[in-house]
Design an enzyme around this catalytic site. Structure first.
Site, PDB file in Angstrom:
ATOM      1  N   HIS A 410      31.764  42.064  38.387  1.00 22.60           N
ATOM      2  CA  HIS A 410      33.218  42.222  38.451  1.00 22.60           C
ATOM      3  C   HIS A 410      33.885  40.907  38.839  1.00 22.60           C
ATOM      4  O   HIS A 410      34.810  40.431  38.161  1.00 22.60           O
ATOM      5  CB  HIS A 410      33.537  43.312  39.463  1.00 22.60           C
ATOM      6  CG  HIS A 410      35.001  43.581  39.670  1.00 22.60           C
ATOM      7  ND1 HIS A 410      35.619  44.716  39.195  1.00 22.60           N
ATOM      8  CD2 HIS A 410      35.976  42.884  40.322  1.00 22.60           C
ATOM      9  CE1 HIS A 410      36.901  44.702  39.525  1.00 22.60           C
ATOM     10  NE2 HIS A 410      37.135  43.601  40.221  1.00 22.60           N
ATOM     11  N   GLU A 411      33.424  40.311  39.939  1.00 22.69           N
ATOM     12  CA  GLU A 411      34.086  39.102  40.441  1.00 22.69           C
ATOM     13  C   GLU A 411      33.885  37.912  39.512  1.00 22.69           C
ATOM     14  O   GLU A 411      34.773  37.073  39.362  1.00 22.69           O
ATOM     15  CB  GLU A 411      33.591  38.777  41.849  1.00 22.69           C
ATOM     16  CG  GLU A 411      33.852  39.867  42.876  1.00 22.69           C
ATOM     17  CD  GLU A 411      35.301  40.313  42.938  1.00 22.69           C
ATOM     18  OE1 GLU A 411      36.200  39.540  42.563  1.00 22.69           O
ATOM     19  OE2 GLU A 411      35.539  41.466  43.352  1.00 22.69           O
ATOM     20  N   HIS A 414      36.405  37.968  36.834  1.00 24.21           N
ATOM     21  CA  HIS A 414      37.610  37.271  37.284  1.00 24.21           C
ATOM     22  C   HIS A 414      37.447  35.756  37.171  1.00 24.21           C
ATOM     23  O   HIS A 414      38.337  35.042  36.696  1.00 24.21           O
ATOM     24  CB  HIS A 414      37.889  37.599  38.754  1.00 24.21           C
ATOM     25  CG  HIS A 414      38.497  38.937  38.990  1.00 24.21           C
ATOM     26  ND1 HIS A 414      39.600  39.389  38.320  1.00 24.21           N
ATOM     27  CD2 HIS A 414      38.164  39.923  39.871  1.00 24.21           C
ATOM     28  CE1 HIS A 414      39.925  40.600  38.767  1.00 24.21           C
ATOM     29  NE2 HIS A 414      39.068  40.943  39.697  1.00 24.21           N
ATOM     30  N   HIS A 417      37.655  34.441  33.765  1.00 19.04           N
ATOM     31  CA  HIS A 417      39.054  34.500  33.330  1.00 19.04           C
ATOM     32  C   HIS A 417      39.767  33.219  33.764  1.00 19.04           C
ATOM     33  O   HIS A 417      40.480  32.580  32.973  1.00 19.04           O
ATOM     34  CB  HIS A 417      39.720  35.734  33.945  1.00 19.04           C
ATOM     35  CG  HIS A 417      41.065  36.058  33.399  1.00 19.04           C
ATOM     36  ND1 HIS A 417      41.781  37.160  33.805  1.00 19.04           N
ATOM     37  CD2 HIS A 417      41.856  35.427  32.481  1.00 19.04           C
ATOM     38  CE1 HIS A 417      42.940  37.198  33.160  1.00 19.04           C
ATOM     39  NE2 HIS A 417      43.010  36.154  32.358  1.00 19.04           N
TER      40      HIS A 417
END
Length: 626
Positions: A410-411, A414, A417
């Protein structure tokens, strides 16, 4: 400044988002400096930080000379906007250093001092730039268009200028903006008090588990042991953990009420109808997004209740309780050390293309992360991508279970991104909205689960991943929507001038908690003691943040399914959205990539997938004669 620092932001960040389907993980390995981030990539030492702070001060003095000059000529407007962009980039870097330094040891006084200094610098930046928007508004759209037409270099700032002009109804004159900025430091203490108290000063209880092991039940330990195999231990963990929060109900009620009053005051000053309208308008999000999310969630509560009934059957309990929602559906002794977790993450990212995987591999091997839990380290997990000229930073509290792998994935969703946006966009447009950010992270989670289902060797392993997928949808969609409904309720009361105590917040939360978990329908009995959970959620100090987890996982299911299916143009559209950063309104970026979150379709598709997963689980269980 955009940041995806989950003030324990997900698990408090992903403890909310994805409870593990596996058994209790092994303890984190011994501390290793290679498993901590290297802050020298930001500043070599205190002197370098001081020098950069001095440069910021000089830039702010130069910015002051821009006041009254923005319409003088296209060249003058461009030079002032260039200066603003450089100063913002610098203050972001200073703030990132202070924040990361503090979070690696929240009890270190130096970190606290750095954070306070960075806050002062940030406030100085805000005050020094308050004249910009009122002055642009005074010029008006026609004059701004004329200036843009005369200088091609100014085209870079077209979206920024149009956003300023769009905000005309909510912008004060120069004196008013300056006055509002003066209150920035005075009204930002609630979240800081919460974070310090919750992370450093609450005397967490020690509990003795059925194994004889004694555990200091802080937030990281709660996240780890709330899913213990032993039901008695789970109840003990819930009782003692939320019992400690109960002791601070009044205090945390006051801090959150202070934040709500601040949000209401700023909304009123900015001439918004309420706090929610003000929060959504910051990203130009249609109110229909929030309204549709809540309506669709409530309409589909029967699917959530189906899940709880399935969970009760698989656990073999007839009186499902709130402390059962994180228990593993199947027992497994398997652990996932960091090296294995990284390999799982990288393999699952393959559908995003070779270039993406190559960049992720290099980044995850560098010292961009602080991996393992430690005393006084900030709880939860987050990514901070504000240091434009450096790289993102990832905070984890990795505990070797499948949930930890999901949080890692998940991180880094980010982080990638930010890597893509920083590469494709100038610093002014690299920061992106949370509305898009959580899509990047939850899409990677969806790809991880899809990959693990494909490589599962048998029905036992398949059930583990299906259970994780199911719990991910429950935790990130229904749970975050529940939080969003609570937020709307408490903000609504304060917006209307009502007082609100911690006890009242507990009562409001209890009502919503019971409805979502089907107490009236006999699905689950909710112990009122657990309604103190609202005090544990740091997101509520960042107004109307959590709903974007729910909207994002709905969008993520659509994006991941299209990418895995190799739908023509799907991957390109998705990566373009990530690389766009904040160069357009976030709702429009997501819609252009193929998902409209103001309509029921994405939410209905997510619910259909959830029901499909339950169909698969029930088919396996039926095959086994259960």
């Amino acid at each position: 400044m955009t940041t995806f620092k989950r003030p324990a932001l997900t698990v408090l960040a992903l403890g909310f988002a994805l409870a593990t389907a596996f058994g209790t993980p092994a303890m984190a390995q011994a501390d290793n400096q290679l498993d901590r981030w290297d802050l020298t990539s930001l500043y070599q030492d205190d002197a370098a930080f001081d020098a950069d702070a001095g440069k910021l001060t000089a830039q702010l003095q130069q910015l002051a000379a821009c006041k009254g000059q923005l319409g003088a000529s296209p060249a003058r407007l461009k030079s002032c906007l260039d200066l603003y962009a450089e100063a913002r980039k610098r203050v972001n870097r200073l703030s990132t250093y202070a924040s990361q330094y503090y979070d690696q040891d929240t009890g270190d006084s130096k970190g606290n001092q750095l954070s306070q200094r960075a806050a002062l610098l940030g406030n100085s930046f805000t005050q020094a730039t308050t004249f910009l928007q009122p002055e642009i508004l005074a010029l008006g759209g026609k004059r701004v268009d004329a200036l843009l037409a005369k200088d091609k270099g100014l085209q870079l700032y077209r979206f920024q200028l149009s956003t300023m002009l769009r905000n005309a109804p909510h912008t004060l004159d120069g004196a008013g903006e300056q006055l509002v900025s003066q209150f920035g430091l005075a009204t930002s203490s609630a979240a800081s008090i919460y974070r310090t108290l919750a992370n450093s000063e609450v005397p967490w209880p020690t509990v003795k588990l059925s194994t004889g092991k004694e555990v200091r039940l802080d937030q990281a330990a709660y996240t780890k042991y709330r899913g213990d195999d032993n039901r008695t231990d789970r109840k003990l963990v819930f009782d003692d953990f939320f019992g400690k929060w109960k002791e601070y109900e009044r205090t945390f009620g006051e801090t959150l009420y202070g934040q709500l009053k601040t949000d209401a005051a700023y909304a009123k000053v900015r001439r918004y109808t309420n706090s929610q309208e003000a929060a959504l308008d910051a990203d130009h999000l249609p109110p229909a997004v929030y309204q549709t999310l809540i309506a669709q969630t409530n309409a589909n509560l029967p699917t959530l209740h189906r899940y709880f009934k399935l969970r009760a059957r698989m656990l073999g309990v007839t009186d499902l309780a709130y402390y059962d929602i994180y228990a593993p559906l199947l027992k497994s002794e398997r652990s996932f050390p960091l090296a294995e977790g990284k390999q799982m993450m990288l393999a699952s990212a393959a559908p995003l293309g070779a270039d993406y995987v190559k960049a992720l591999t290099a980044a995850a091997s560098a010292r961009w992360m602080d991996v393992y839990p430690r005393p006084r380290k900030a709880a939860g997990a987050y990514m901070n991508g504000d240091a434009y000229d450096v790289h993102p930073f990832v905070l984890l509290n990795y505990t070797d279970n499948y949930e930890a792998v999901s949080t890692l994935t998940h991180e880094w969703g980010h982080a990638m991104h930010s890597v893509l946006a920083n590469k494709a966009q100038p610093s002014i447009y690299a920061p992106y909205s949370i509305f898009v950010a959580e899509i990047a992270s939850t899409t990677n989670e969806a790809l991880l689960l899809d990959h693990q289902l494909k490589v599962a060797k048998d029905d036992d392993e398949r059930l583990l991943y299906l259970g994780a997928a199911l719990e991910g949808l429950r935790g990130t969609f229904f749970r975050q929507a529940m939080f969003a409904e609570f937020e709307a309720a408490i903000h609504g009361k304060v917006d209307q001038g009502e007082s609100l105590t911690g006890e009242q917040m507990t009562a409001i939360y209890a009502g919503i908690l019971k409805r979502y978990h089907g107490e009236t329908q006999g699905v689950m009995k909710i112990d009122p003691a657990y309604a103190l959970e609202w005090a544990y959620v740091p997101h509520f100090y960042h107004g109307f943040y959590v709903f974007q987890y729910a909207t994002s996982i709905a969008a993520a299911q659509a994006f991941s399914q299209r990418i895995v299916a190799k739908e023509p143009g799907a991957l390109q559209a998705y990566l373009k959205m990530l690389g766009s950063g904040g160069s357009s309104d976030p709702y429009e970026l997501v819609k252009a990539a193929g998902v409209d979150l103001a309509t029921p379709q994405p939410y209905q598709a997510l619910v259909a997938r959830m029901n499909g997963i339950m169909d698969q689980i029930e088919a396996i269980e039926s095959k086994r004669g259960k």
